[in-house]
Enzyme design. Structure first.
Site, PDB file in Angstrom:
ATOM      1  N   GLU A 175      11.912   5.474   4.138  1.00 17.83           N
ATOM      2  CA  GLU A 175      10.915   5.455   5.218  1.00 17.83           C
ATOM      3  C   GLU A 175      10.523   4.030   5.577  1.00 17.83           C
ATOM      4  O   GLU A 175      10.241   3.715   6.728  1.00 17.83           O
ATOM      5  CB  GLU A 175       9.698   6.301   4.803  1.00 17.83           C
ATOM      6  CG  GLU A 175      10.034   7.783   4.830  1.00 17.83           C
ATOM      7  CD  GLU A 175       9.222   8.630   3.865  1.00 17.83           C
ATOM      8  OE1 GLU A 175       8.200   8.158   3.343  1.00 17.83           O
ATOM      9  OE2 GLU A 175       9.637   9.792   3.635  1.00 17.83           O
ATOM     10  N   HIS A 229      12.132   2.133  -0.014  1.00 20.25           N
ATOM     11  CA  HIS A 229      12.175   3.562   0.308  1.00 20.25           C
ATOM     12  C   HIS A 229      12.758   3.730   1.713  1.00 20.25           C
ATOM     13  O   HIS A 229      12.515   2.894   2.585  1.00 20.25           O
ATOM     14  CB  HIS A 229      10.760   4.146   0.229  1.00 20.25           C
ATOM     15  CG  HIS A 229      10.752   5.641   0.334  1.00 20.25           C
ATOM     16  ND1 HIS A 229      10.855   6.289   1.539  1.00 20.25           N
ATOM     17  CD2 HIS A 229      10.673   6.615  -0.619  1.00 20.25           C
ATOM     18  CE1 HIS A 229      10.839   7.604   1.316  1.00 20.25           C
ATOM     19  NE2 HIS A 229      10.731   7.815   0.015  1.00 20.25           N
ATOM     20  N   GLU A 240      17.954   8.706  -3.239  1.00 19.82           N
ATOM     21  CA  GLU A 240      17.318   9.707  -2.393  1.00 19.82           C
ATOM     22  C   GLU A 240      18.100   9.881  -1.098  1.00 19.82           C
ATOM     23  O   GLU A 240      17.926   9.108  -0.146  1.00 19.82           O
ATOM     24  CB  GLU A 240      15.896   9.257  -2.037  1.00 19.82           C
ATOM     25  CG  GLU A 240      15.008   9.015  -3.239  1.00 19.82           C
ATOM     26  CD  GLU A 240      13.539   9.058  -2.849  1.00 19.82           C
ATOM     27  OE1 GLU A 240      12.836   9.898  -3.404  1.00 19.82           O
ATOM     28  OE2 GLU A 240      13.118   8.277  -1.987  1.00 19.82           O
ATOM     29  N   SER A 276      13.044  16.614  -2.136  1.00 16.36           N
ATOM     30  CA  SER A 276      12.634  18.014  -2.274  1.00 16.36           C
ATOM     31  C   SER A 276      12.696  18.555  -3.714  1.00 16.36           C
ATOM     32  O   SER A 276      13.071  19.705  -3.942  1.00 16.36           O
ATOM     33  CB  SER A 276      13.460  18.904  -1.329  1.00 16.36           C
ATOM     34  OG  SER A 276      13.294  18.467   0.014  1.00 16.36           O
ATOM     35  N   GLY A 308       8.010  13.430  -3.784  1.00 14.98           N
ATOM     36  CA  GLY A 308       7.052  13.226  -2.697  1.00 14.98           C
ATOM     37  C   GLY A 308       6.101  14.396  -2.605  1.00 14.98           C
ATOM     38  O   GLY A 308       5.117  14.490  -3.336  1.00 14.98           O
ATOM     39  N   GLY A 309       6.394  15.320  -1.696  1.00 13.92           N
ATOM     40  CA  GLY A 309       5.513  16.457  -1.395  1.00 13.92           C
ATOM     41  C   GLY A 309       4.922  17.155  -2.615  1.00 13.92           C
ATOM     42  O   GLY A 309       3.713  17.401  -2.667  1.00 13.92           O
ATOM     43  N   GLY A 318      11.797  15.534   2.058  1.00 11.96           N
ATOM     44  CA  GLY A 318      10.782  16.279   2.806  1.00 11.96           C
ATOM     45  C   GLY A 318      11.350  17.410   3.646  1.00 11.96           C
ATOM     46  O   GLY A 318      10.672  17.954   4.517  1.00 11.96           O
ATOM     47  N   ASN A 364       5.420   9.931  -5.587  1.00 11.74           N
ATOM     48  CA  ASN A 364       5.225   9.050  -4.432  1.00 11.74           C
ATOM     49  C   ASN A 364       4.288   9.774  -3.467  1.00 11.74           C
ATOM     50  O   ASN A 364       4.698  10.714  -2.791  1.00 11.74           O
ATOM     51  CB  ASN A 364       6.601   8.782  -3.785  1.00 11.74           C
ATOM     52  CG  ASN A 364       6.487   8.036  -2.472  1.00 11.74           C
ATOM     53  OD1 ASN A 364       5.429   7.531  -2.120  1.00 11.74           O
ATOM     54  ND2 ASN A 364       7.602   7.960  -1.746  1.00 11.74           N
ATOM     55  N   TRP A 365       3.038   9.340  -3.444  1.00 14.10           N
ATOM     56  CA  TRP A 365       2.034  10.047  -2.630  1.00 14.10           C
ATOM     57  C   TRP A 365       2.143   9.701  -1.143  1.00 14.10           C
ATOM     58  O   TRP A 365       1.428  10.263  -0.321  1.00 14.10           O
ATOM     59  CB  TRP A 365       0.617   9.742  -3.128  1.00 14.10           C
ATOM     60  CG  TRP A 365       0.324  10.222  -4.514  1.00 14.10           C
ATOM     61  CD1 TRP A 365       1.182  10.866  -5.370  1.00 14.10           C
ATOM     62  CD2 TRP A 365      -0.921  10.115  -5.217  1.00 14.10           C
ATOM     63  NE1 TRP A 365       0.550  11.158  -6.550  1.00 14.10           N
ATOM     64  CE2 TRP A 365      -0.740  10.706  -6.494  1.00 14.10           C
ATOM     65  CE3 TRP A 365      -2.174   9.571  -4.911  1.00 14.10           C
ATOM     66  CZ2 TRP A 365      -1.766  10.776  -7.439  1.00 14.10           C
ATOM     67  CZ3 TRP A 365      -3.190   9.637  -5.854  1.00 14.10           C
ATOM     68  CH2 TRP A 365      -2.988  10.230  -7.094  1.00 14.10           C
ATOM     69  N   LYS A 366       2.993   8.752  -0.824  1.00 17.66           N
ATOM     70  CA  LYS A 366       3.171   8.319   0.576  1.00 17.66           C
ATOM     71  C   LYS A 366       1.804   8.038   1.207  1.00 17.66           C
ATOM     72  O   LYS A 366       0.915   7.556   0.534  1.00 17.66           O
ATOM     73  CB  LYS A 366       3.981   9.366   1.346  1.00 17.66           C
ATOM     74  CG  LYS A 366       5.302   9.677   0.624  1.00 17.66           C
ATOM     75  CD  LYS A 366       6.300  10.395   1.474  1.00 17.66           C
ATOM     76  CE  LYS A 366       7.584  10.592   0.671  1.00 17.66           C
ATOM     77  NZ  LYS A 366       8.644  11.251   1.422  1.00 17.66           N
TER      78      LYS A 366
HETATM   79  P1  PGA Z   1      10.072  14.713  -1.117  1.00 14.41           P
HETATM   80  O1  PGA Z   1      10.049  13.115  -1.007  1.00 14.41           O
HETATM   81  O2  PGA Z   1       9.978  15.070  -2.576  1.00 14.41           O
HETATM   82  O3  PGA Z   1       8.866  15.175  -0.327  1.00 14.41           O
HETATM   83  O4  PGA Z   1      11.367  15.185  -0.519  1.00 14.41           O
HETATM   84  C1  PGA Z   1      10.744  12.306  -1.913  1.00 14.41           C
HETATM   85  C2  PGA Z   1      10.544  10.844  -1.577  1.00 14.41           C
HETATM   86  O5  PGA Z   1      10.562  10.489  -0.401  1.00 14.41           O
HETATM   87  O6  PGA Z   1      10.348  10.006  -2.486  1.00 14.41           O
END
Ligand code: PGA
Length: 263
Positions: free
Chosen positions: A108, A106, A178, A224, A245-246, A184, A11-13
């Site tokens: 967010e 998600h 999640e 994470s 994500g990251g 993150g 997930n590149w956000k």
């Molecule tokens: P993260 O994000 O790996 O940076 O914790 C995961 C996500 O939000 O899908």
């Protein structure tokens, strides 16, 4: 579970311009090149990248030309096919770019853009109508966890998001668990704790769709995940992979996760 499905989704956000996205996906192809490749993915691991919507076209072009085993997903979508919905992207538009997956609900999006189980449910139905596999997210906050409400909250998200669906719909359905406090933050859930919640999710899905259907639904952990911890999650009975994500923003670290997610 016998031979479980293994899926790693990035997930590149809201990172990477279209040009940067092209470099990243090409770099990822190179990094994964030494693995055995077939329709299902790399050495048994299905790999999905979910760039921002402005990058989908350029990433699609690279994937279409090079034909790697990497699949394309979006990070969100509206539930109508077309219409006066300024700023939205429709399932038809995603389908046109061979976007086979879409992340929905998600945390967010729930937190900053007002998504609810009801709107997630509409989007899930629209995705399924267009043969796009939803990656439906759920996860509790730290407050909910500390109050002992994780299971009941997750259950309401799962039941709300899958309202009105049938067992047959579950053939093309992915859940991502999640915990919000792990996204993150560098803090991961303990693999056994994540597995417990994921088993609960499977039981909730079984109560609605039957044990057989629930057994085959891939459920990912997210929060994470890195190359150094993915193997511990994959070793758990019910975890089918990760939403990353990251660590998906660099080809080397993402490829490291894919490699360490193998059997
Ligand atoms: P993260 O994000 O790996 O940076 O914790 C995961 C996500 O939000 O899908």
């Amino acid at each position: 579970m016998g031979d479980k499905r293994r899926i790693i989704a990035g997930n590149w956000k809201m990172y990477k311009t279209a040009k940067e996205a092209v470099f990243l996906v090409q770099d990822l192809e190179d990094q994964l090149d030494d693995l055995a490749q077939d329709d299902r993915g790399y050495d048994g691991v299905e790999v999905i990248v979910c760039p921002p919507s402005t990058d989908l076209k350029s990433v699609y072009t690279v994937l279409w030309q090079d034909k790697p085993a990497i699949k394309l997903g979006a990070q969100n979508m509206f539930w109508e096919d077309e219409g006066a919905y300024t700023g939205e992207v429709s399932p038809l538009m995603l389908k046109d770019l061979e976007c086979d997956y879409v992340i929905l609900g998600h945390s967010e999006r729930r937190m900053y853009f007002g998504e609810t189980d009801e709107t997630v449910n509409k989007k899930v139905k629209a995705a399924l109508r267009h043969d796009i596999t939803p990656i439906m997210c759920c996860g509790e906050s730290l407050e909910q966890r500390e109050a002992g409400k994780t299971d009941s909250f997750i259950e309401s998200q799962i039941l709300g998001g899958t309202e009105g669906l049938e067992a047959g719909d579950m053939k093309s359905f992915i859940v991502a668990y999640e915990p919000i406090w792990a996204i993150g933050t560098g803090k991961t859930a303990l693999p056994e704790d994540a597995n417990d919640v994921i088993r609960h999710i499977r039981a909730v899905l079984a109560s609605r769709f039957g044990t057989d259907a629930a057994q085959d639904i891939p459920i990912l952990y997210g929060g994470s995940v890195k190359a150094g911890n993915i193997a511990d999650f994959m070793a758990e009975s019910d975890i089918n992979g990760a939403l990353v994500g990251g660590a998906s923003l660099e080809a080397e670290s993402f490829a490291g996760i894919v490699k360490n997610a193998r059997k």
